[in-house]
Design an enzyme around this catalytic site. Structure first.
Site, PDB file in Angstrom:
ATOM      1  N   MET A 193       0.800  -1.224   0.000  1.00  0.00           N
ATOM      2  CA  MET A 193       0.000   0.000   0.000  1.00  0.00           C
ATOM      3  C   MET A 193       0.836   1.279   0.000  1.00  0.00           C
ATOM      4  O   MET A 193       0.322   2.350  -0.303  1.00  0.00           O
ATOM      5  CB  MET A 193      -0.935   0.009   1.214  1.00  0.00           C
ATOM      6  CG  MET A 193      -2.054  -1.009   1.128  1.00  0.00           C
ATOM      7  SD  MET A 193      -3.097  -0.763  -0.332  1.00  0.00           S
ATOM      8  CE  MET A 193      -3.800   0.847   0.006  1.00  0.00           C
TER       9      MET A 193
ATOM     10  N   LYS B   4       3.036   7.298   7.039  1.00  0.00           N
ATOM     11  CA  LYS B   4       2.692   6.318   6.007  1.00  0.00           C
ATOM     12  C   LYS B   4       2.201   7.072   4.775  1.00  0.00           C
ATOM     13  O   LYS B   4       1.231   7.828   4.847  1.00  0.00           O
ATOM     14  CB  LYS B   4       1.600   5.386   6.535  1.00  0.00           C
ATOM     15  CG  LYS B   4       1.158   4.290   5.571  1.00  0.00           C
ATOM     16  CD  LYS B   4       0.105   3.420   6.271  1.00  0.00           C
ATOM     17  CE  LYS B   4      -0.407   2.312   5.371  1.00  0.00           C
ATOM     18  NZ  LYS B   4      -1.448   1.507   6.065  1.00  0.00           N
TER      19      LYS B   4
ATOM     20  N   ASP C 129      -9.177  -7.835   9.914  1.00  0.00           N
ATOM     21  CA  ASP C 129      -7.882  -8.390   9.482  1.00  0.00           C
ATOM     22  C   ASP C 129      -6.939  -8.538  10.672  1.00  0.00           C
ATOM     23  O   ASP C 129      -5.772  -8.167  10.599  1.00  0.00           O
ATOM     24  CB  ASP C 129      -7.258  -7.502   8.406  1.00  0.00           C
ATOM     25  CG  ASP C 129      -6.158  -8.247   7.622  1.00  0.00           C
ATOM     26  OD1 ASP C 129      -6.200  -9.495   7.575  1.00  0.00           O
ATOM     27  OD2 ASP C 129      -5.269  -7.582   7.074  1.00  0.00           O
TER      28      ASP C 129
END
Length: 207
Positions: free
Chosen positions: A38, A56, A151
């Site tokens: 990602m 990020k 997840d």
């Protein structure tokens, strides 16, 4: 990191994200510490407080994918609202030119996956039980707020050097009141977001 923008290859703009850049006059990128499906994770610094942070940045190839962009920015919006000791804390978010980014607390330690790898694939019963309570506490907090993580796995659980257990990767959280981006029955998961803020310290996270 490079990004391509514009409707065709004839209108391509290349964007570089490099250590030393300052985002929104506050967050300075210092080192790239992780690279995953990602995007990239940088260790950075909050110029206001001098605290170490994790930044990020979404991978350039995803910037033309509306659903991926929406999910990434939705992660930021969800995290802004969440404050719990067992959930990674968002400190800020924005865009670096065309690239969305989120700023998180920087955690020193290892993912549970790395801990298991170091210990031959399993933990003593007492250690396992000690992990269950904080993970359950974080998940219960999400559920009380109408959210489901979807997840939970060793790669998304982080153990800090001070013993804190933290749930990572809220980009796959599902809002039960606003299902939004994911159709019922769709499979959601993450490819191992290669050793972020943690393997480099072999004690690190973030996430």
């Amino acid at each position: 990191m490079e990004a391509v923008s514009g409707p065709t290859a004839d209108h391509t703009v290349v964007l570089h994200v490099m250590p030393g850049e300052v985002l929104d006059e506050r967050w300075r990128l210092e080192d790239r510490v992780g690279q995953g499906a990602m995007g990239s994770v940088f260790r950075g610094r909050d110029l206001r407080s001098n605290a170490v942070v994790a930044v990020k940045v979404l991978a350039p190839e995803h910037c033309r994918k509306p659903k991926v962009l929406a999910r990434f920015e939705r992660e930021a919006e969800l995290m802004v609202q969440l404050r719990h000791p067992n959930i990674v804390q968002l400190l800020g978010h924005g865009r670096l030119r065309a690239l969305p980014y989120i700023v998180m607390e920087y955690l020193d330690g290892m993912t549970l996956s790395e801990v298991l790898e170091a210990k031959g694939g399993k933990l003593p019963v007492a250690e396992t039980v000690a992990l269950i309570k904080p993970i359950a506490s974080g998940l219960a907090f999400l559920h009380r707020n109408g959210l489901v993580h979807r997840d939970i796995k060793p790669q998304n659980i982080f153990l800090t050097s001070k013993g804190r257990v933290t749930i990572l990767d809220l980009g796959v959280v599902r809002d039960q009141h606003n299902p939004g981006l994911t159709k019922p029955g769709a499979m959601v998961g993450t490819r191992s977001e290669e050793r972020r803020v943690g393997k480099e310290c072999r004690s690190r996270w973030p996430p």
